[in-house]
Design an enzyme around this catalytic site. Structure first.
Site, PDB file in Angstrom:
ATOM      1  N   SER A  98       0.830  -1.198   0.000  1.00  0.00           N
ATOM      2  CA  SER A  98       0.000   0.000   0.000  1.00  0.00           C
ATOM      3  C   SER A  98       0.872   1.259   0.000  1.00  0.00           C
ATOM      4  O   SER A  98       1.689   1.453  -0.895  1.00  0.00           O
ATOM      5  CB  SER A  98      -0.951  -0.043   1.199  1.00  0.00           C
ATOM      6  OG  SER A  98      -1.924   0.961   1.135  1.00  0.00           O
ATOM      7  N   ASP A 213      -9.724  -4.831  -4.804  1.00  0.00           N
ATOM      8  CA  ASP A 213      -9.178  -3.758  -3.967  1.00  0.00           C
ATOM      9  C   ASP A 213     -10.030  -2.494  -4.121  1.00  0.00           C
ATOM     10  O   ASP A 213     -10.145  -1.935  -5.211  1.00  0.00           O
ATOM     11  CB  ASP A 213      -7.728  -3.477  -4.375  1.00  0.00           C
ATOM     12  CG  ASP A 213      -6.972  -2.662  -3.344  1.00  0.00           C
ATOM     13  OD1 ASP A 213      -7.609  -1.879  -2.617  1.00  0.00           O
ATOM     14  OD2 ASP A 213      -5.733  -2.787  -3.278  1.00  0.00           O
ATOM     15  N   HIS A 241      -7.573  -5.369  -0.450  1.00  0.00           N
ATOM     16  CA  HIS A 241      -6.350  -4.583  -0.265  1.00  0.00           C
ATOM     17  C   HIS A 241      -5.304  -5.312   0.580  1.00  0.00           C
ATOM     18  O   HIS A 241      -4.270  -4.731   0.895  1.00  0.00           O
ATOM     19  CB  HIS A 241      -6.715  -3.245   0.394  1.00  0.00           C
ATOM     20  CG  HIS A 241      -5.642  -2.208   0.335  1.00  0.00           C
ATOM     21  ND1 HIS A 241      -5.071  -1.781  -0.843  1.00  0.00           N
ATOM     22  CD2 HIS A 241      -5.024  -1.506   1.317  1.00  0.00           C
ATOM     23  CE1 HIS A 241      -4.156  -0.868  -0.591  1.00  0.00           C
ATOM     24  NE2 HIS A 241      -4.097  -0.684   0.717  1.00  0.00           N
TER      25      HIS A 241
END
Length: 259
Positions: A98, A213, A241
Site C-alpha cells: 500500500s 481492492d 487490499h
C-alpha cells in the site's frame, strides 16, 4: 530480535529482525495505518525456508518514535536508506504494501536502488495520488474519532469475511500510530505521487494486487505494471487490499519463489 535505528537526531525507527543468519533477505515495508506486525503470517513461514525477514516500522507508527514532522515520501525513503545502510543490507528483496509500496518506489528512484536487487509491490499506492475526497474524509475522521475511522477502514480493506478478533487486531495496530502521523500520511497520499519514479526502476519487480481492492483499484496496478519496464503483475482473485492475508498461502509461495 527487535532493535532501533536512529534515522535523524531524536528519531529512531523500530526493526524486527527474524532469522538474521538467513541466506536471503526480504525487507518488509508496512502499509497505512499499520506496522510491521501486519506481516506476521509471512514472518512465521518464510524463515523456515531460510529467509531473513526484516520488518521496519515507519516513523510515527508501531514501536518507532513519533515526531510531528517527516511524513513525506522523500523523508520516509531517506529513513529507509539509513536503515539499509545501518544493517549493511545488500542484494535484498524490498517488499512494500500500500503506502509502503509508494515509499519503496520512491526509495528505488531517489536512492538508485541502493542495496535492492528485487522489488515486490503489494496493493501499492501507485502511480497516482489518492483522491482528495477520500483522503480529506479520513483526515477529518481521524481528528474526530480515530478508533471509528480505523474500524471503518478495516472493513474496506478486506474482500473476504474477517472475524471480529482479526478486525480488532487490525484496529489495534492502527491505534499504535500517532494521530498526527495517521493524518500526515493521508495528506502525503493526497498531495504527492510516485508516477515519475516508476520509469527509474530497473530491478525485477513483482506486482501483487487484489482484483477487488477498493482502496487502490486494480486498474492502478495495471498502470504501474506498464510503467515499470521489468515488472510482472499477478492478480489475486479473492483479495481486496490485503492479498498477503486474504490469500496468505498463495502469497507466501509466490514471494518465496520470487525473492
Amino acid at each position: 530480535m527487535g532493535y532501533f535505528v536512529t534515522v535523524e537526531p531524536g528519531v529512531r525507527v523500530f526493526i524486527e529482525d527474524i532469522n538474521p543468519k538467513g541466506n536471503k533477505t526480504i525487507l518488509f515495508i508496512h502499509g497505512w495505518p499499520l506496522n510491521h506486525n501486519q506481516f506476521e503470517y509471512q514472518f512465521n513461514f518464510l524463515p523456515k525456508l531460510g529467509y531473513r525477514c526484516i520488518g521496519m516500522d515507519w516513523r510515527g507508527y508501531g514501536n518507532s518514535d513519533k515526531p510531528f514532522a517527516g511524513y513525506n515520501f522523500d523523508r520516509l525513503a531517506d529513513d529507509l536508506r539509513i536503515v539499509i545502510e545501518a544493517l549493511q543490507l545488500r542484494n535484498i528483496t524490498l517488499a512494500g504494501h500500500s503506502t509502503g509500496g509508494a515509499i519503496s518506489i520512491r526509495y528505488m528512484a531517489r536512492h538508485q536502488e541502493y542495496g535492492v536487487s528485487k522489488l515486490v509491490l503489494i496493493d501499492a499506492a501507485s502511480p497516482s495520488s489518492v483522491p482528495k475526497e477520500f483522503t480529506n474524509k479520513i483526515i477529518e475522521d481521524t481528528n474526530h474519532d480515530r478508533p471509528q475511522m480505523l474500524q471503518d477502514q478495516t472493513g474496506i480493506f478486506f474482500f473476504q469475511y474477517i472475524s471480529v478478533p482479526k478486525s480488532d487486531w487490525f484496529v489495534s495496530m492502527g491505534l499504535q500510530a500517532a494521530n498526527w502521523a495517521t493524518s500526515a500520511i493521508m495528506a502525503t497520499l493526497r498531495d504527492e505521487n510516485v508516477y515519475n519514479d516508476l520509469g527509474q526502476i530497473n530491478v525485477p519487480t513483482l506486482i501483487i494486487h487484489g482484483i477487488h481492492d477498493k482502496v487502490v483499484p486494480f486498474t492502478k496496478a495495471e498502470e504501474t505494471n506498464k510503467l515499470i519496464k521489468n515488472s510482472m503483475l499477478v492478480p489475486f482473485h479473492y483479495s481486496g487490499h490485503c492479498a498477503f492475508l486474504e490469500e496468505r498461502d498463495r502469497f507466501n509461495q509466490l514471494l518465496s519463489s520470487f525473492a
